[in-house]
Design a protein around this motif. Structure first.
Motif, short mmCIF file in Angstrom:
data_model
loop_
_atom_site.label_atom_id
_atom_site.label_comp_id
_atom_site.label_asym_id
_atom_site.label_seq_id
_atom_site.Cartn_x
_atom_site.Cartn_y
_atom_site.Cartn_z
N PRO A 80 0.81 -1.22 0.00
CA PRO A 80 0.00 0.00 0.00
C PRO A 80 0.84 1.26 0.00
O PRO A 80 0.56 2.20 -0.71
CB PRO A 80 -0.83 -0.13 1.28
CG PRO A 80 -0.89 -1.60 1.55
CD PRO A 80 0.44 -2.11 1.10
N ALA A 81 1.93 1.28 0.80
CA ALA A 81 2.77 2.47 0.87
C ALA A 81 3.51 2.68 -0.44
O ALA A 81 3.70 3.79 -0.90
CB ALA A 81 3.75 2.35 2.03
N ALA A 82 3.96 1.54 -1.06
CA ALA A 82 4.71 1.65 -2.31
C ALA A 82 3.84 2.15 -3.44
O ALA A 82 4.33 2.71 -4.41
CB ALA A 82 5.30 0.29 -2.67
N ALA A 83 2.51 1.96 -3.35
CA ALA A 83 1.60 2.37 -4.42
C ALA A 83 1.37 3.88 -4.42
O ALA A 83 0.91 4.43 -5.41
CB ALA A 83 0.28 1.64 -4.28
N PHE A 84 1.63 4.56 -3.32
CA PHE A 84 1.39 5.99 -3.23
C PHE A 84 2.43 6.76 -4.05
O PHE A 84 3.60 6.37 -4.10
CB PHE A 84 1.45 6.47 -1.78
CG PHE A 84 0.39 5.83 -0.90
CD1 PHE A 84 -0.84 5.48 -1.42
CD2 PHE A 84 0.64 5.59 0.44
CE1 PHE A 84 -1.81 4.90 -0.61
CE2 PHE A 84 -0.32 5.02 1.25
CZ PHE A 84 -1.55 4.67 0.72
N ALA B 289 -12.38 13.29 -12.00
CA ALA B 289 -11.06 13.26 -11.35
C ALA B 289 -11.11 12.71 -9.94
O ALA B 289 -10.14 12.14 -9.45
CB ALA B 289 -10.46 14.67 -11.34
N PHE B 290 -12.27 12.88 -9.28
CA PHE B 290 -12.41 12.43 -7.88
C PHE B 290 -13.58 11.45 -7.71
O PHE B 290 -14.17 11.35 -6.64
CB PHE B 290 -12.58 13.65 -6.97
CG PHE B 290 -11.53 14.70 -7.17
CD1 PHE B 290 -10.29 14.59 -6.56
CD2 PHE B 290 -11.78 15.80 -7.98
CE1 PHE B 290 -9.32 15.55 -6.75
CE2 PHE B 290 -10.80 16.78 -8.17
CZ PHE B 290 -9.56 16.65 -7.56
N ARG B 291 -13.90 10.77 -8.77
CA ARG B 291 -15.08 9.89 -8.80
C ARG B 291 -15.02 8.79 -7.76
O ARG B 291 -16.04 8.38 -7.20
CB ARG B 291 -15.22 9.28 -10.20
CG ARG B 291 -16.40 8.33 -10.35
CD ARG B 291 -16.38 7.68 -11.72
NE ARG B 291 -15.13 6.94 -11.93
CZ ARG B 291 -14.79 6.37 -13.08
NH1 ARG B 291 -15.58 6.49 -14.14
NH2 ARG B 291 -13.65 5.71 -13.19
N ASP B 292 -13.81 8.28 -7.45
CA ASP B 292 -13.66 7.13 -6.54
C ASP B 292 -13.46 7.56 -5.09
O ASP B 292 -12.94 6.77 -4.28
CB ASP B 292 -12.48 6.27 -7.00
CG ASP B 292 -12.71 5.68 -8.38
OD1 ASP B 292 -13.87 5.35 -8.69
OD2 ASP B 292 -11.74 5.58 -9.16
N LEU B 293 -13.86 8.78 -4.76
CA LEU B 293 -13.69 9.28 -3.38
C LEU B 293 -15.04 9.72 -2.82
O LEU B 293 -15.25 10.91 -2.54
CB LEU B 293 -12.69 10.44 -3.37
CG LEU B 293 -11.29 10.14 -3.92
CD1 LEU B 293 -10.47 11.40 -4.02
CD2 LEU B 293 -10.59 9.10 -3.05
N PRO C 231 -3.33 12.41 -8.57
CA PRO C 231 -2.90 11.00 -8.51
C PRO C 231 -4.09 10.04 -8.50
O PRO C 231 -5.19 10.39 -8.05
CB PRO C 231 -2.12 10.93 -7.17
CG PRO C 231 -2.63 12.08 -6.37
CD PRO C 231 -3.00 13.15 -7.35
N ARG C 232 -3.87 8.84 -8.97
CA ARG C 232 -4.94 7.85 -9.08
C ARG C 232 -5.05 6.94 -7.86
O ARG C 232 -6.12 6.45 -7.54
CB ARG C 232 -4.71 6.99 -10.34
CG ARG C 232 -4.75 7.79 -11.63
CD ARG C 232 -4.46 6.91 -12.82
NE ARG C 232 -4.43 7.67 -14.07
CZ ARG C 232 -4.15 7.15 -15.25
NH1 ARG C 232 -3.87 5.86 -15.35
NH2 ARG C 232 -4.16 7.90 -16.34
N ASP C 233 -3.93 6.68 -7.20
CA ASP C 233 -3.92 5.69 -6.12
C ASP C 233 -4.23 6.33 -4.76
O ASP C 233 -3.49 6.15 -3.80
CB ASP C 233 -2.56 4.98 -6.08
CG ASP C 233 -2.26 4.27 -7.38
OD1 ASP C 233 -3.14 3.54 -7.86
OD2 ASP C 233 -1.17 4.47 -7.93
N ILE C 234 -5.34 7.05 -4.70
CA ILE C 234 -5.77 7.65 -3.44
C ILE C 234 -6.76 6.69 -2.77
O ILE C 234 -7.70 6.23 -3.42
CB ILE C 234 -6.45 9.01 -3.69
CG1 ILE C 234 -5.49 9.95 -4.42
CG2 ILE C 234 -6.91 9.64 -2.38
CD1 ILE C 234 -6.14 11.25 -4.88
N PRO C 235 -6.56 6.35 -1.49
CA PRO C 235 -7.49 5.44 -0.82
C PRO C 235 -8.92 5.96 -0.91
O PRO C 235 -9.18 7.13 -0.67
CB PRO C 235 -6.99 5.46 0.64
CG PRO C 235 -5.54 5.82 0.54
CD PRO C 235 -5.44 6.77 -0.61
#
Length: 265
Positions: free
Chosen positions: A35-39, A89-93, A65-69
């Motif tokens: 998880p940390a490496a993906a940021f 841009a923020f659809r997955d949040l 960025p795309r890999d936002i929790p």
């Protein structure tokens, strides 16, 4: 199995066991670090006042960025070089409450960039960017308090419609200043001060109405001119024909005169 065979198998069995334990440990370590490496570099998650926060301040980002929790509540993307906010841009949040995009180079926001944030978002900071003109539809259904200060705004009807469509963050309205304007005397003034005395949209409507009247008058003048020309041309042709008839013998002249008169009538 002989004693000699048992002695030979024992080291082999121990080696395989050690190898399997090593592989298991490496897999476990990899899953913990993934998880940390993906940021993106310079971004990290944290928890502030019970809210899940993701910070990417001063991370030299050029895009969101795309890999936002997707359980993030507060997102800080301030002080980067982001120039453009694309649709979704923020659809997955879906749980985002606060979004800080201040001190970037954002000059264009695509319609639908904040789609999916209407339910929960209550703070949106777009201050200190390069926004000149934005459609009110960009913030459609958004209930968040928006900070639009310190941008090089073009003061016109479009900005007036935008300001009326959003709820401005407290103490941010004075920072919305006309960097350019459809009327030169407004440059350098706070926009809310300007629209207290000037209705940009009404001025635009009047200008459009005048342009339409001028166009209609031009067409009307062209039609009248054509009708006058047409009548004069027919009269001239009729006069010439009558003169021609006078020069003919009497019987032929009378028959053709009656024909000409009926034609003119």
């Amino acid at each position: 199995m002989t004693a000699a065979q048992g002695v030979l198998l024992h080291p082999i069995t121990m080696g395989l066991l050690q190898q399997n334990l090593l592989i298991f440990f490496l897999l476990l370590l990899g899953s913990c670090l993934h998880p940390a490496a993906a940021f993106p570099k310079g971004c990290y998650p944290s928890e502030e006042e019970g809210l899940k926060t993701f910070r990417c301040s001063n991370a030299q980002l050029t895009e969101v960025p795309r890999d936002i929790p997707n359980d993030t509540n507060k997102l800080y993307l301030d002080s980067n070089q982001i120039r453009f906010l694309p649709r979704d841009a923020f659809r997955d949040l879906p749980l985002l409450l606060e979004l800080d995009l201040s001190h970037n180079a954002i000059a264009r926001i695509e319609s639908g960039a904040f789609q999916g944030l209407a339910e929960h978002l209550h703070s949106l900071d777009l201050s200190s960017n390069r926004l000149v003109s934005v459609s009110k539809d960009t913030f459609s259904n958004l209930k968040a308090k928006v900070n639009l200060s310190n941008n090089p705004w073009l003061c016109d009807c479009r900005l007036q419609e935008l300001i009326r469509a959003v709820e401005l963050a407290a103490d941010s309205s004075g920072g919305i200043v006309c960097d350019s304007s459809t009327q030169e005397e407004h440059v350098g003034k706070a926009f809310l001060q300007v629209i207290a005395d000037t209705d940009f949209c009404n001025v635009y409507k009047k200008t459009t109405d005048i342009a339409m009247l001028v166009t209609m008058f031009g067409w009307f003048a062209m039609v009248i001119s054509y009708l006058v020309y047409y009548v004069r041309q027919n009269q001239e042709d009729a006069r010439r024909h009558l003169e021609y008839l006078k020069s003919l013998p009497s019987k032929q002249r009378r028959s053709e005169e009656s024909s000409t008169i009926s034609t003119v009538v």
